[in-house]
Design an enzyme around this catalytic site. Structure first.
Site: not given
Length: 501
Positions: A357-359
């Site tokens: 998960f990364e933005i």
């Protein structure tokens, strides 16, 4: 005469419930005990009173000891009723804060960011991909309709494309990865690197013996942002097969990242398996040394703090204190100790942002600074001869190039991948009722009704919770309180805790 000892030979000889282990003969021969002092037959009301007082004192003392052992500063765990998760602590907002506590009515009229979801998957992972898309659509994208980009080192088949398109509310593109981005680079000897991968498999290093896993980690470390389908985008949100979201996200994370001048966002930070990255830190430190990169305050999240290094902290940190270091020469004829994880006084603590998960801003990955960092790491051969993941690569690059204020902790986003999950707890007095949402891609009416009914009953609110309508899994604990979490390291550089445990 000393106390009488009774030997219990088997279950049949245990005392009966009526006698509680006493009989007339045993009672006569036994010296005075608390049972005798408290017996009405003792003939003295004073004796009874004294016994009662002593008993009360013992009970209170026992309770105090119990509470002490359960206290956070005692030898036991923090006192909590059975089955209740640890209390949620608040974090300093010096560099970062939650974008939205709880829920709001989604504002679908606001302009969207130039952003996309990115999913790296194979045809055989279709079921896991659908599981992830269903979760994303239910909790966020049914309101905001962001596009998806699916990438594969082979060609997607028609079944994959048609099925995925039925579950997404936004536009979908499918792309194949160029061989130059996937596979062994031309400056390596394939036989040598394959032997290195085989040896990792022989040592039972997690995923170390899987050649495709090494390709995937290298692709996500230094190539995904160069793919032609991503060139038109400024932001990306990574999605893996078989992930789950637990909370409604009623605001636009991309827009908030832009408003708050953030570069990289995470929701879980954990420690890497040491055997997968034995030499990664020496090359990351070599990059910093070669390019004379000074810490902006984030590098310290990934290092074990020297106990006596006074000028360890950056100069703009109030804890910085310039002193003349004490130098103790090595004994004659000896060589200084060399530690693979220690470079120039820094020791890698194995922490990293969990990158499934990364933005993040794509222009940061495309920057010359990041590309220089990746090239140093890539040329070391660590993606093959060791099992370097993209998570520590992204994290150490961020540590070298970014500051704590560039990072956002999506504490309000409940998320799970494999057996690691983060559950933010629902924010008190900031929940809203929502109409049931029935996923139009689910054609089975019973399944559609069952899913809507499940999410219509969120978890109870929790003190200091920040989530919106979360309903978390209960089979694993929140990673914030789990051994191997790097939440303490993040909080330390982010400004510290602002509430007691």
């Amino acid at each position: 005469m000393g106390p009488v000892k009774r030997r219990v030979s088997n279950a049949a000889s245990f005392p009966s419930a009526n006698g509680y282990g006493y009989d007339a003969q045993y009672k006569k021969k036994q010296p005075r005990t608390w049972g005798v002092w408290l017996s009405p037959g003792s003939g003295s009301s004073n004796t009874i009173l004294i016994g009662a007082v002593i008993t009360f004192v013992l009970l209170v003392s026992g309770l105090i000891v119990f509470l002490f052992r359960q206290h956070e500063n005692g030898p036991g765990k923090p006192f909590q009723p059975g089955g209740v998760p640890p209390r949620i602590r608040t974090i300093s907002e010096k560099y970062d804060k939650v974008f939205l506590d709880g829920c709001q009515v989604p504002d679908t009229r606001q302009p969207r960011a130039n952003a996309t979801f990115v999913v790296l998957a194979r045809n055989k992972e279709l079921d896991g991909v659908i599981e992830s898309i269903k979760s994303m659509e239910r909790h966020f994208n049914r309101w905001y309709n962001y596009p998806y980009v699916f990438l594969n080192d082979a060609e997607f088949n028609s079944t994959f494309k048609e099925t995925v398109s039925n579950y997404t509310s936004g536009p979908v593109e499918f792309g194949q990865i160029d061989p130059g981005m996937w596979g062994f680079p031309n400056w390596t000897d394939p036989d040598v690197v394959r032997e290195g991968i085989k040896q990792q498999g022989d040592k039972a290093i997690m995923y170390g013996g899987m050649e495709s896993y090494h390709h995937m980690c290298r692709f996500y470390s230094g190539f995904f942002y160069q793919h032609e389908l991503l060139q038109k985008y400024e932001w990306y949100w990574r999605i893996e097969p078989e992930i789950k979201y637990f909370c409604d996200i009623t605001y636009d994370p991309f827009v908030e990242m832009i408003k708050n001048k953030k570069t990289y966002g995470f929701t879980i930070a954990v420690k890497e398996l040491k055997e997968t990255v034995p030499n990664i830190f020496r090359y990351a430190a070599a990059y910093r040394r070669k390019h004379r990169v000074k810490s902006r305050g984030l590098w310290e999240m990934f290092t074990i703090r020297p106990q006596e290094d006074e000028d360890f902290w950056p100069e703009n940190d109030p804890r910085y204190k310039k002193t003349v270091p004490k130098k103790t020469p090595d004994p004659p004829g000896t060589l200084p100790e060399i530690d693979n994880e220690s470079m120039e006084g820094d020791v890698y603590n194995m922490c990293h942002f969990w990158s499934n998960f990364e933005i993040a801003r794509l222009d940061w990955f495309r920057s010359q600074e990041y590309q220089d960092f990746f090239n140093v790491m890539d040329r070391s051969g660590g993606f093959w001869m060791e099992r370097w993941g993209d998570a520590p690569i992204h994290s150490l690059a961020a540590g070298a190039l970014l500051s704590p204020s560039d990072i956002h902790y999506f504490r309000d986003i409940g998320y799970r991948h494999t057996t690691i999950q983060h559950c933010p707890g629902n924010a008190p007095e900031k929940q809203i009722d929502m109409e049931p949402w029935y996923n139009p891609a689910i054609h089975d009416e019973d399944e559609r009704e069952e899913e809507a009914e499940y999410w219509a009953s969120p978890d109870k609110v929790r003190q200091n919770g920040v989530g919106c309508r979360c309903r978390c899994d209960t089979d694993v604990p929140d990673v914030e309180y789990k051994e191997g979490s790097c939440m303490v390291e993040w909080v330390e550089i982010a400004g510290g805790w602002t509430s007691p445990p």
